[in-house]
Design a protein around this motif. Structure first.
Motif, PDB file in Angstrom:
ATOM      1  N   CYS A  48      39.249  43.230  40.011  1.00 44.40           N
ATOM      2  CA  CYS A  48      40.606  42.764  40.302  1.00 44.40           C
ATOM      3  C   CYS A  48      41.563  42.958  39.137  1.00 44.40           C
ATOM      4  O   CYS A  48      42.762  42.698  39.278  1.00 44.40           O
ATOM      5  N   GLY A  49      41.048  43.407  37.985  1.00 44.83           N
ATOM      6  CA  GLY A  49      41.930  43.755  36.873  1.00 44.83           C
ATOM      7  C   GLY A  49      42.197  42.657  35.873  1.00 44.83           C
ATOM      8  O   GLY A  49      43.059  42.810  35.006  1.00 44.83           O
ATOM      9  N   LEU A  50      41.479  41.537  35.943  1.00 42.50           N
ATOM     10  CA  LEU A  50      41.678  40.474  34.955  1.00 42.50           C
ATOM     11  C   LEU A  50      41.106  40.851  33.597  1.00 42.50           C
ATOM     12  O   LEU A  50      41.618  40.417  32.564  1.00 42.50           O
ATOM     13  N   PHE A  51      40.024  41.643  33.593  1.00 41.56           N
ATOM     14  CA  PHE A  51      39.434  42.143  32.350  1.00 41.56           C
ATOM     15  C   PHE A  51      39.608  43.663  32.298  1.00 41.56           C
ATOM     16  O   PHE A  51      39.425  44.338  33.321  1.00 41.56           O
ATOM     17  N   PRO A  52      39.922  44.212  31.121  1.00 39.44           N
ATOM     18  CA  PRO A  52      39.853  45.662  30.978  1.00 39.44           C
ATOM     19  C   PRO A  52      38.395  46.109  30.866  1.00 39.44           C
ATOM     20  O   PRO A  52      37.547  45.359  30.357  1.00 39.44           O
ATOM     21  N   THR A  66      41.195  51.878  37.829  1.00 37.36           N
ATOM     22  CA  THR A  66      40.631  51.255  36.629  1.00 37.36           C
ATOM     23  C   THR A  66      41.699  50.727  35.684  1.00 37.36           C
ATOM     24  O   THR A  66      41.543  49.658  35.097  1.00 37.36           O
ATOM     25  N   GLY A  67      42.791  51.467  35.520  1.00 36.56           N
ATOM     26  CA  GLY A  67      43.805  51.071  34.563  1.00 36.56           C
ATOM     27  C   GLY A  67      44.977  50.308  35.146  1.00 36.56           C
ATOM     28  O   GLY A  67      45.936  50.005  34.427  1.00 36.56           O
ATOM     29  N   LEU A  68      44.926  49.983  36.424  1.00 41.06           N
ATOM     30  CA  LEU A  68      46.054  49.322  37.065  1.00 41.06           C
ATOM     31  C   LEU A  68      46.059  47.812  36.792  1.00 41.06           C
ATOM     32  O   LEU A  68      45.011  47.186  36.699  1.00 41.06           O
ATOM     33  N   ALA A  69      47.263  47.247  36.699  1.00 40.23           N
ATOM     34  CA  ALA A  69      47.409  45.806  36.506  1.00 40.23           C
ATOM     35  C   ALA A  69      46.966  45.059  37.763  1.00 40.23           C
ATOM     36  O   ALA A  69      46.929  45.619  38.866  1.00 40.23           O
ATOM     37  N   SER A  70      46.670  43.772  37.593  1.00 33.87           N
ATOM     38  CA  SER A  70      46.162  42.963  38.704  1.00 33.87           C
ATOM     39  C   SER A  70      47.119  42.945  39.887  1.00 33.87           C
ATOM     40  O   SER A  70      46.693  43.085  41.046  1.00 33.87           O
ATOM     41  N   HIS A  71      48.420  42.764  39.622  1.00 34.94           N
ATOM     42  CA  HIS A  71      49.371  42.659  40.732  1.00 34.94           C
ATOM     43  C   HIS A  71      49.503  43.976  41.483  1.00 34.94           C
ATOM     44  O   HIS A  71      49.760  43.985  42.686  1.00 34.94           O
ATOM     45  N   VAL A  72      49.284  45.085  40.780  1.00 32.99           N
ATOM     46  CA  VAL A  72      49.314  46.385  41.449  1.00 32.99           C
ATOM     47  C   VAL A  72      48.090  46.532  42.345  1.00 32.99           C
ATOM     48  O   VAL A  72      48.170  47.069  43.453  1.00 32.99           O
ATOM     49  N   ARG A  73      46.961  46.029  41.905  1.00 34.34           N
ATOM     50  CA  ARG A  73      45.742  46.078  42.724  1.00 34.34           C
ATOM     51  C   ARG A  73      45.893  45.221  43.975  1.00 34.34           C
ATOM     52  O   ARG A  73      45.391  45.577  45.044  1.00 34.34           O
ATOM     53  N   ALA A  75      48.691  44.784  45.530  1.00 35.82           N
ATOM     54  CA  ALA A  75      49.505  45.621  46.404  1.00 35.82           C
ATOM     55  C   ALA A  75      48.693  46.751  47.023  1.00 35.82           C
ATOM     56  O   ALA A  75      48.994  47.200  48.139  1.00 35.82           O
ATOM     57  N   ARG A  76      47.629  47.186  46.335  1.00 42.16           N
ATOM     58  CA  ARG A  76      46.745  48.225  46.865  1.00 42.16           C
ATOM     59  C   ARG A  76      45.757  47.672  47.884  1.00 42.16           C
ATOM     60  O   ARG A  76      45.085  48.425  48.567  1.00 42.16           O
ATOM     61  N   GLY A  77      45.654  46.323  47.934  1.00 42.51           N
ATOM     62  CA  GLY A  77      44.782  45.730  48.944  1.00 42.51           C
ATOM     63  C   GLY A  77      43.576  44.984  48.428  1.00 42.51           C
ATOM     64  O   GLY A  77      42.625  44.749  49.173  1.00 42.51           O
ATOM     65  N   VAL A  78      43.579  44.568  47.142  1.00 39.96           N
ATOM     66  CA  VAL A  78      42.461  43.814  46.572  1.00 39.96           C
ATOM     67  C   VAL A  78      42.893  42.371  46.346  1.00 39.96           C
ATOM     68  O   VAL A  78      43.810  42.102  45.571  1.00 39.96           O
ATOM     69  N   THR A  79      42.256  41.429  47.035  1.00 37.81           N
ATOM     70  CA  THR A  79      42.527  40.011  46.801  1.00 37.81           C
ATOM     71  C   THR A  79      41.217  39.280  46.559  1.00 37.81           C
ATOM     72  O   THR A  79      40.133  39.815  46.820  1.00 37.81           O
ATOM     73  N   ARG A  80      41.332  38.043  46.076  1.00 44.48           N
ATOM     74  CA  ARG A  80      40.119  37.319  45.680  1.00 44.48           C
ATOM     75  C   ARG A  80      40.293  35.814  45.820  1.00 44.48           C
ATOM     76  O   ARG A  80      41.409  35.302  45.904  1.00 44.48           O
ATOM     77  N   THR A  81      39.158  35.120  45.820  1.00 49.57           N
ATOM     78  CA  THR A  81      39.125  33.689  45.585  1.00 49.57           C
ATOM     79  C   THR A  81      38.473  33.478  44.222  1.00 49.57           C
ATOM     80  O   THR A  81      37.864  34.394  43.660  1.00 49.57           O
ATOM     81  N   PHE A  82      38.599  32.253  43.693  1.00 49.24           N
ATOM     82  CA  PHE A  82      38.075  31.954  42.373  1.00 49.24           C
ATOM     83  C   PHE A  82      36.942  30.943  42.453  1.00 49.24           C
ATOM     84  O   PHE A  82      36.934  30.053  43.304  1.00 49.24           O
ATOM     85  N   GLN A  83      35.997  31.102  41.535  1.00 50.84           N
ATOM     86  CA  GLN A  83      34.888  30.159  41.445  1.00 50.84           C
ATOM     87  C   GLN A  83      35.421  28.752  41.166  1.00 50.84           C
ATOM     88  O   GLN A  83      34.962  27.774  41.756  1.00 50.84           O
ATOM     89  N   ASN A  84      36.396  28.648  40.271  1.00 53.16           N
ATOM     90  CA  ASN A  84      37.103  27.393  40.015  1.00 53.16           C
ATOM     91  C   ASN A  84      38.454  27.483  40.708  1.00 53.16           C
ATOM     92  O   ASN A  84      39.261  28.367  40.405  1.00 53.16           O
TER      93      ASN A  84
END
Length: 249
Positions: A48-52, A66-73, A75-84
């Motif tokens: 999701c782009g939080l870590f390089p 690989t080099g895209l920022a999280s918000h761009v990802r 927009a590309r269609g990658v979303t997530r939930t968080f453990q916390n």
């Protein structure tokens, strides 16, 4: 849908993820399991782009992201939930979904107009997700006032209202009771039926084995096994590294 090629993340001398290759096909529910500290959440953070990345590639639908920022990802269609859980606690349930939806909508009316009275279609979609998540009756509640299980459902709702192609679920059953896990099982199955691709990280093995098509197992940042749920359960390395089989067994 998602391909990881030689993906690595090192924190100093710690190889949290070390040369991981993974191929998640469209429409699959793909499980990623392993002991605590095996690198599972790090993989999600890399996707999701939080870590390089330290090395390797992340490809989404054959595009190198690989080099895209999280918000761009997103927009590309990658979303997530968080453990916390990471909700906007001072916003209502409905507003949490509206913010997530707004992140991927490109409309001409502008932010203020959308806030005060956006298009009916956008509102209908939020209402549909609220019903799917059994949160319709809580739409005006502050997210921070919800019960734990309701907050878990809202996190999932917020991830899917952004219309992802790939949904990353990082331990979505953590802290849930048996009834809530059964409901989560049903929701994941419905998302798969609707064609969504899911990467699931989870310690609740009954859920993982019930809903996944394939599973990869990590240990010390490396993949030690991959296959169907039945194949993974029968794998001796998995039994020893993850399921706790004794040497004498």
């Amino acid at each position: 849908m998602l391909e990881l090629k030689g993906l690595s993340k090192h924190f100093g001398g710690v190889r949290a993820v070390d040369g991981l290759d993974l191929d998640v096909q469209p429409g699959q529910v793909f499980g990623l399991i392993g002991p605590n500290g095996s690198g599972k959440s790090t993989v999600v953070n890399l996707v999701c782009g939080l870590f390089p990345v330290t090395a390797g590639q992340v490809l989404l639908r054959n595009e190198d992201i690989t080099g895209l920022a999280s918000h761009v990802r997103v927009a590309r269609g990658v979303t997530r939930t968080f453990q916390n859980i990471r909700l906007f606690g001072q916003l209502s349930v409905w507003q949490n979904l509206w913010v997530a939806q707004n992140a991927i909508e490109h409309r001409s009316e502008g932010f203020l107009r959308r806030w005060l009275g956006g298009p009916g279609r956008a509102r209908e979609e939020i209402d549909r997700i609220l019903e799917f998540s059994d949160l319709s009756g809580k739409r005006d509640e502050l997210a921070g006032n919800l019960a734990f299980g309701e907050q878990r459902r809202l996190e999932l709702a917020r991830a899917i209202v952004a219309k992802p192609a790939l949904l990353l679920l990082d331990e979505p059953a953590a802290g849930m009771n048996a009834e809530e896990i059964d409901q989560l099982d049903a929701r994941i199955r419905k998302l798969k039926q609707d064609g969504l691709t899911v990467l699931l990280i989870e310690h609740h093995m009954e859920l993982v084995m019930a809903v996944t098509d394939r599973i990869a197992v990590l240990n010390f940042g490396q993949k030690i096994a991959e296959g169907t749920p039945d194949e993974v359960q029968a794998n001796r390395l998995v039994q020893e590294a993850y399921l706790g089989v004794a040497e004498a067994a």
